[in-house]
Motif scaffolding. Structure first.
Motif, mmCIF file in Angstrom:
data_model
loop_
_atom_site.group_PDB
_atom_site.id
_atom_site.type_symbol
_atom_site.label_atom_id
_atom_site.label_comp_id
_atom_site.label_asym_id
_atom_site.label_seq_id
_atom_site.Cartn_x
_atom_site.Cartn_y
_atom_site.Cartn_z
ATOM 1 N N MET A 1 0.829 -1.213 0.000
ATOM 2 C CA MET A 1 0.000 0.000 0.000
ATOM 3 C C MET A 1 0.858 1.256 0.000
ATOM 4 N N ALA A 2 1.891 1.186 0.836
ATOM 5 C CA ALA A 2 2.713 2.386 0.970
ATOM 6 C C ALA A 2 3.294 2.821 -0.366
ATOM 7 N N GLU A 3 3.404 1.895 -1.282
ATOM 8 C CA GLU A 3 4.070 2.246 -2.526
ATOM 9 C C GLU A 3 3.134 2.666 -3.638
ATOM 10 N N LYS A 4 1.849 2.491 -3.404
ATOM 11 C CA LYS A 4 0.938 2.782 -4.504
ATOM 12 C C LYS A 4 1.013 4.257 -4.857
ATOM 13 N N LYS A 5 1.140 4.527 -6.146
ATOM 14 C CA LYS A 5 1.229 5.913 -6.558
ATOM 15 C C LYS A 5 -0.166 6.408 -6.884
ATOM 16 N N THR A 6 -0.389 7.659 -6.605
ATOM 17 C CA THR A 6 -1.757 8.135 -6.689
ATOM 18 C C THR A 6 -2.122 8.842 -7.980
ATOM 19 N N THR A 7 -1.185 9.288 -8.725
ATOM 20 C CA THR A 7 -1.554 9.988 -9.951
ATOM 21 C C THR A 7 -1.239 9.090 -11.131
ATOM 22 N N GLY A 8 -1.959 9.256 -12.197
ATOM 23 C CA GLY A 8 -1.607 8.546 -13.422
ATOM 24 C C GLY A 8 -1.476 7.067 -13.189
ATOM 25 N N LYS A 9 -0.570 6.731 -12.310
ATOM 26 C CA LYS A 9 -0.266 5.331 -12.088
ATOM 27 C C LYS A 9 -1.448 4.587 -11.473
ATOM 28 N N VAL B 1 14.009 2.736 -18.333
ATOM 29 C CA VAL B 1 13.409 1.450 -17.952
ATOM 30 C C VAL B 1 12.017 1.724 -17.367
ATOM 31 N N GLY B 2 10.990 1.246 -18.045
ATOM 32 C CA GLY B 2 9.621 1.588 -17.653
ATOM 33 C C GLY B 2 9.301 2.961 -18.209
ATOM 34 N N CYS B 3 9.356 3.070 -19.554
ATOM 35 C CA CYS B 3 9.329 4.403 -20.177
ATOM 36 C C CYS B 3 7.942 5.049 -20.146
ATOM 37 N N GLY B 4 6.857 4.282 -19.991
ATOM 38 C CA GLY B 4 5.514 4.878 -19.915
ATOM 39 C C GLY B 4 5.201 5.678 -21.164
ATOM 40 N N ASN C 1 12.212 4.996 -13.302
ATOM 41 C CA ASN C 1 11.135 5.501 -12.442
ATOM 42 C C ASN C 1 10.150 4.351 -12.248
ATOM 43 N N LEU C 2 10.484 3.475 -11.305
ATOM 44 C CA LEU C 2 9.674 2.278 -11.076
ATOM 45 C C LEU C 2 9.103 2.380 -9.670
ATOM 46 N N ILE C 3 9.081 1.301 -8.938
ATOM 47 C CA ILE C 3 8.724 1.401 -7.523
ATOM 48 C C ILE C 3 9.840 0.746 -6.721
ATOM 49 N N ALA C 4 9.872 1.058 -5.418
ATOM 50 C CA ALA C 4 11.001 0.640 -4.593
ATOM 51 C C ALA C 4 11.240 -0.867 -4.663
ATOM 52 N N ILE D 1 27.378 1.698 -17.403
ATOM 53 C CA ILE D 1 28.797 1.644 -17.783
ATOM 54 C C ILE D 1 29.683 1.789 -16.536
ATOM 55 N N PRO D 2 30.652 0.884 -16.357
ATOM 56 C CA PRO D 2 31.564 1.013 -15.209
ATOM 57 C C PRO D 2 32.409 2.286 -15.346
ATOM 58 N N GLY D 3 32.841 2.792 -14.202
ATOM 59 C CA GLY D 3 33.724 3.958 -14.217
ATOM 60 C C GLY D 3 32.960 5.265 -14.343
ATOM 61 N N GLY D 4 31.782 5.336 -13.735
ATOM 62 C CA GLY D 4 31.096 6.635 -13.693
ATOM 63 C C GLY D 4 29.706 6.670 -14.300
ATOM 64 N N GLY D 5 29.283 5.559 -14.899
ATOM 65 C CA GLY D 5 27.901 5.516 -15.403
ATOM 66 C C GLY D 5 26.943 5.651 -14.226
ATOM 67 N N ARG D 6 25.748 6.210 -14.496
ATOM 68 C CA ARG D 6 24.858 6.396 -13.346
ATOM 69 C C ARG D 6 23.429 5.957 -13.576
ATOM 70 N N ILE D 7 22.794 5.709 -12.441
ATOM 71 C CA ILE D 7 21.380 5.318 -12.451
ATOM 72 C C ILE D 7 20.614 6.446 -11.780
ATOM 73 N N LEU D 8 19.495 6.816 -12.383
ATOM 74 C CA LEU D 8 18.575 7.741 -11.727
ATOM 75 C C LEU D 8 17.346 6.907 -11.372
ATOM 76 N N ALA D 9 17.205 6.622 -10.081
ATOM 77 C CA ALA D 9 16.123 5.735 -9.648
ATOM 78 C C ALA D 9 15.054 6.560 -8.959
ATOM 79 N N SER D 10 13.822 6.434 -9.434
ATOM 80 C CA SER D 10 12.744 7.217 -8.830
ATOM 81 C C SER D 10 11.547 6.318 -8.567
ATOM 82 N N GLY D 11 10.492 6.908 -8.000
ATOM 83 C CA GLY D 11 9.317 6.110 -7.653
ATOM 84 C C GLY D 11 9.474 5.503 -6.267
ATOM 85 N N ILE D 12 10.390 6.081 -5.476
ATOM 86 C CA ILE D 12 10.689 5.508 -4.165
ATOM 87 C C ILE D 12 9.871 6.226 -3.095
ATOM 88 N N PHE D 13 8.935 5.511 -2.520
ATOM 89 C CA PHE D 13 8.178 6.092 -1.417
ATOM 90 C C PHE D 13 9.158 6.259 -0.269
#
Ligand code: SAH
Length: 370
Positions: free
Chosen positions: A1-9, A240-243, A305-308, A323-335
């Protein structure tokens, strides 16, 4: 429940039946069709919707204005009665002499649900039950909840009416989300995304999407999208999860070189393709139905932008896409309650945690692959 998103989703948790107006999946307003409207104090007796106005091609819109903190609970109640799920329209404040708008979390949001008019007795029962349940919620003294409003919406009026609910939105300093039918006077720095929310889920309205867009803008300001491993020397990015494709499109417009969108939902794939076309990115933004591993990595930037729970589960796979050596992840959707779990999973996968962005109850995290 805590993770359910309220808009759009939330609107996607149940599918709109085939017969429902197409826009019903989203924040569909049906503003033009108010030929029967009634308000009922939550817990009071519902104003009866005239049974003779009901029938095929007619829907009854239930709407409740609710404080942002009460939106999820109200949504949950309306979902019980509406086969197509609910939609949430956040409160807006106008900017730029009324030509633009920004989401204002201090203003009440409107939760809507639609009942098929084919079954007048069922409609009446649902309204009464929804009203009672909202009354109970009100009794909890949670946060202010408005009256349950009802009105008749005719399918033939729907296609155009919902458009009035999507203003041009400015996010961050220079990102502008422009619904395709709206005009926007562009400032020199503006990065304008044209989106057709009729099809799309991610309109930039959900806090988790807004967080990613703001973070993307920051990365772009630092030159991290303009430099990377794409053939043109810019960054390669997977969404990932482009919507609706909103994040991949923003990344492309902010300077990334090669893009890839993946989503398990075929409707999202179609939506991203359409929006890529609207933004002149068809060739740069291929879209596949599926998930990670994409088989096409690694990438300079992984947008997720997924869920936790999914981020926790996918942490090692997301790392391998980076990519190793500085590649990055932007992770969102985290309650916010789940932030520590995501951090722990990413660290266990060998990633270094970077910046953090937060809005309302939502958090986005940057993770870097050493
Ligand atoms: N990126 C968009 C949409 C985010 S909603 C935005 O920021 O607004 C999350 C999306 O992830 C949904 O479209 C859903 O279909 C998709 N999804 C859910 N589980 C997935 C998985 N395991 N792999 C890939 N996509 C997934």
């Amino acid at each position: 429940m805590a993770e359910k998103k309220t808009t759009g989703k939330t609107t996607r948790t149940t599918k709109t039946p085939k017969a429902a107006p197409a826009a019903g999946r989203r924040t569909a307003g049906g503003a033009a069709a108010g030929d029967a409207a009634g308000g009922v104090a939550a817990g009071g007796a519902a104003t009866p919707v005239q049974a003779q106005s009901l029938g095929p091609g007619v829907w009854v819109e239930l709407s409740v204005a609710a404080d942002i903190e009460a939106v999820e609970a109200v949504s949950e109640i309306l979902t019980r009665f509406a086969p197509g799920g609910t939609s949430v329209e956040p409160g807006f404040g106008l900017t730029n002499e009324g030509l633009g708008a920004v989401v204002d979390p201090t203003k009440p949001a409107i939760v809507r649900a639609y009942l098929p008019g084919l079954d007048p007795a069922g409609v009446e029962r649902s309204i009464a039950e929804a009203s009672t349940a909202l009354g109970h919620l009100q009794a909890f003294g949670l946060r202010p909840i408005g009256e349950l409003q009802t009105r008749i919406v005719r399918e033939e009026d729907w296609a155009e009416a919902w458009k009035s609910h999507f203003p041009v939105l400015r996010i961050g300093r220079r990102i502008v989300i422009r619904p395709t039918w709206r005009r926007h006077r562009r400032r020199p720095e503006d990065v304008v995304l044209s989106l057709d929310p009729g099809m799309a889920f991610g309109t930039g309205l959900h806090p988790t999407t807004r967080l990613c867009l703001a973070a993307l803008e920051t990365l772009a300001d630092e030159g991290l999208l303009e430099h990377g491993h794409a053939v043109n020397g810019a960054a390669c990015v997977i969404d990932v999860g482009c919507g609706s494709g909103i994040l991949a499109i923003a990344a492309g417009k902010l300077g990334a070189g090669e893009l890839l969108g993946v989503d398990t939902d075929p409707i999202a794939v179609e939506s991203t393709q359409q929006n890529a076309r609207l933004n002149g990115l068809t060739r740069r933004l291929p879209v596949r139905q599926g998930s990670v591993p994409s088989g096409e990595g690694p990438f300079d930037l992984v947008l997720a932008n997924l869920i936790a729970s999914l981020l926790v589960q996918l942490a090692p796979v997301l790392r391998d896409e980076t990519i190793p050596g500085g590649g990055r992840i932007l992770a969102s959707g985290i309650f916010r309650d789940r932030e520590d779990d995501v951090r722990a999973a990413f660290e266990a996968a060998g990633l270094t945690m970077g910046r953090r962005w937060a809005e309302e109850d939502w958090v986005a995290l940057e993770a870097i692959r050493p």
